[in-house]
Design a protein around this motif. Sequence first.
Motif, PDB file in Angstrom:
ATOM      1  N   CYS A   1       0.853  -1.190   0.000  1.00  0.00           N
ATOM      2  CA  CYS A   1       0.000   0.000   0.000  1.00  0.00           C
ATOM      3  C   CYS A   1       0.892   1.244   0.000  1.00  0.00           C
ATOM      4  O   CYS A   1       1.800   1.361   0.811  1.00  0.00           O
TER       5      CYS A   1
ATOM      6  N   VAL B   1      -0.424   4.410   0.102  1.00  0.00           N
ATOM      7  CA  VAL B   1      -1.235   5.559   0.527  1.00  0.00           C
ATOM      8  C   VAL B   1      -0.569   6.327   1.671  1.00  0.00           C
ATOM      9  O   VAL B   1      -0.653   7.541   1.736  1.00  0.00           O
ATOM     10  N   CYS B   2       0.122   5.623   2.572  1.00  0.00           N
ATOM     11  CA  CYS B   2       0.814   6.324   3.670  1.00  0.00           C
ATOM     12  C   CYS B   2       2.133   5.605   3.948  1.00  0.00           C
ATOM     13  O   CYS B   2       2.367   4.503   3.453  1.00  0.00           O
TER      14      CYS B   2
ATOM     15  N   SER C   1       3.167   1.554   4.754  1.00  0.00           N
ATOM     16  CA  SER C   1       3.469   0.595   3.674  1.00  0.00           C
ATOM     17  C   SER C   1       3.000  -0.833   3.989  1.00  0.00           C
ATOM     18  O   SER C   1       3.780  -1.794   3.918  1.00  0.00           O
ATOM     19  N   CYS C   2       1.736  -0.991   4.319  1.00  0.00           N
ATOM     20  CA  CYS C   2       1.188  -2.317   4.621  1.00  0.00           C
ATOM     21  C   CYS C   2       1.304  -3.249   3.411  1.00  0.00           C
ATOM     22  O   CYS C   2       1.176  -2.818   2.275  1.00  0.00           O
TER      23      CYS C   2
ATOM     24  N   ASN D   1      -4.432  -4.835   5.257  1.00  0.00           N
ATOM     25  CA  ASN D   1      -4.573  -3.377   5.409  1.00  0.00           C
ATOM     26  C   ASN D   1      -4.889  -3.034   6.860  1.00  0.00           C
ATOM     27  O   ASN D   1      -5.551  -3.798   7.565  1.00  0.00           O
ATOM     28  N   GLN D   2      -4.417  -1.876   7.279  1.00  0.00           N
ATOM     29  CA  GLN D   2      -4.705  -1.419   8.645  1.00  0.00           C
ATOM     30  C   GLN D   2      -5.807  -0.374   8.667  1.00  0.00           C
ATOM     31  O   GLN D   2      -6.183   0.099   9.743  1.00  0.00           O
ATOM     32  N   CYS D   3      -6.290   0.036   7.499  1.00  0.00           N
ATOM     33  CA  CYS D   3      -7.345   1.048   7.489  1.00  0.00           C
ATOM     34  C   CYS D   3      -8.145   0.940   6.192  1.00  0.00           C
ATOM     35  O   CYS D   3      -7.772   0.202   5.272  1.00  0.00           O
TER      36      CYS D   3
ATOM     37  N   GLY E   1      -6.511   1.713   2.785  1.00  0.00           N
ATOM     38  CA  GLY E   1      -5.742   0.613   2.216  1.00  0.00           C
ATOM     39  C   GLY E   1      -6.634  -0.384   1.485  1.00  0.00           C
ATOM     40  O   GLY E   1      -6.247  -0.953   0.465  1.00  0.00           O
TER      41      GLY E   1
HETATM   42  S1  SF4 Z   1      -3.444   0.229   4.727  1.00  0.00           S
HETATM   43 FE1  SF4 Z   1      -3.752   2.192   5.764  1.00  0.00          FE
HETATM   44  S2  SF4 Z   1      -2.128   2.225   7.323  1.00  0.00           S
HETATM   45 FE2  SF4 Z   1      -1.548   0.652   5.837  1.00  0.00          FE
HETATM   46  S3  SF4 Z   1      -0.213   1.734   4.355  1.00  0.00           S
HETATM   47 FE3  SF4 Z   1      -2.317   1.779   3.543  1.00  0.00          FE
HETATM   48  S4  SF4 Z   1      -3.132   3.739   4.244  1.00  0.00           S
HETATM   49 FE4  SF4 Z   1      -1.337   3.301   5.500  1.00  0.00          FE
END
Ligand code: SF4
Length: 117
Positions: free
Chosen positions: A7, A9-10, A13-14, A30-32, A35
């Motif tokens: 990932c 997005v932030c 890096s999940c 994913n943690q959110c 993701g």
């Molecule tokens: S799943 Fe959420 S916490 Fe994990 S990298 Fe993507 S945006 Fe970040």
Amino acid sequence: MTKEFTCIVCPVSCSLKVEAENNEILVTGNQCKRGMIFGQNEFTHPMRMLTTTVKIDGKNLHRLPVISTKEIPKDKLKDLVKELYKLTVKGPIKRGDVIVKNISNTGADIIATRTIQ
Ligand code: SF4
């Protein structure tokens, strides 16, 4: 079919595992929610912002950094960068000026990210 992605997005890096099952796209790792959306999009139609430079007809600076105003299908990026490399612009250019309107009918404009006098 299962695919694995990181990932982007932030900075966390999940590591995502994405699989299609019964007309559903399932995302794990994913943690959110962002993701999950990233994983689903990456699996079905990956998109990216286009960032590159174009040639500038100037004395001090030879390349102008540019970016797309929205994400573009990932599989088009290579051809679009090649297209932009053929372009030469002249100053003055203000940050945010449109360099190419609606590039290749993607709906995205290419804009300058730097002011050139
Ligand atoms: S799943 Fe959420 S916490 Fe994990 S990298 Fe993507 S945006 Fe970040």
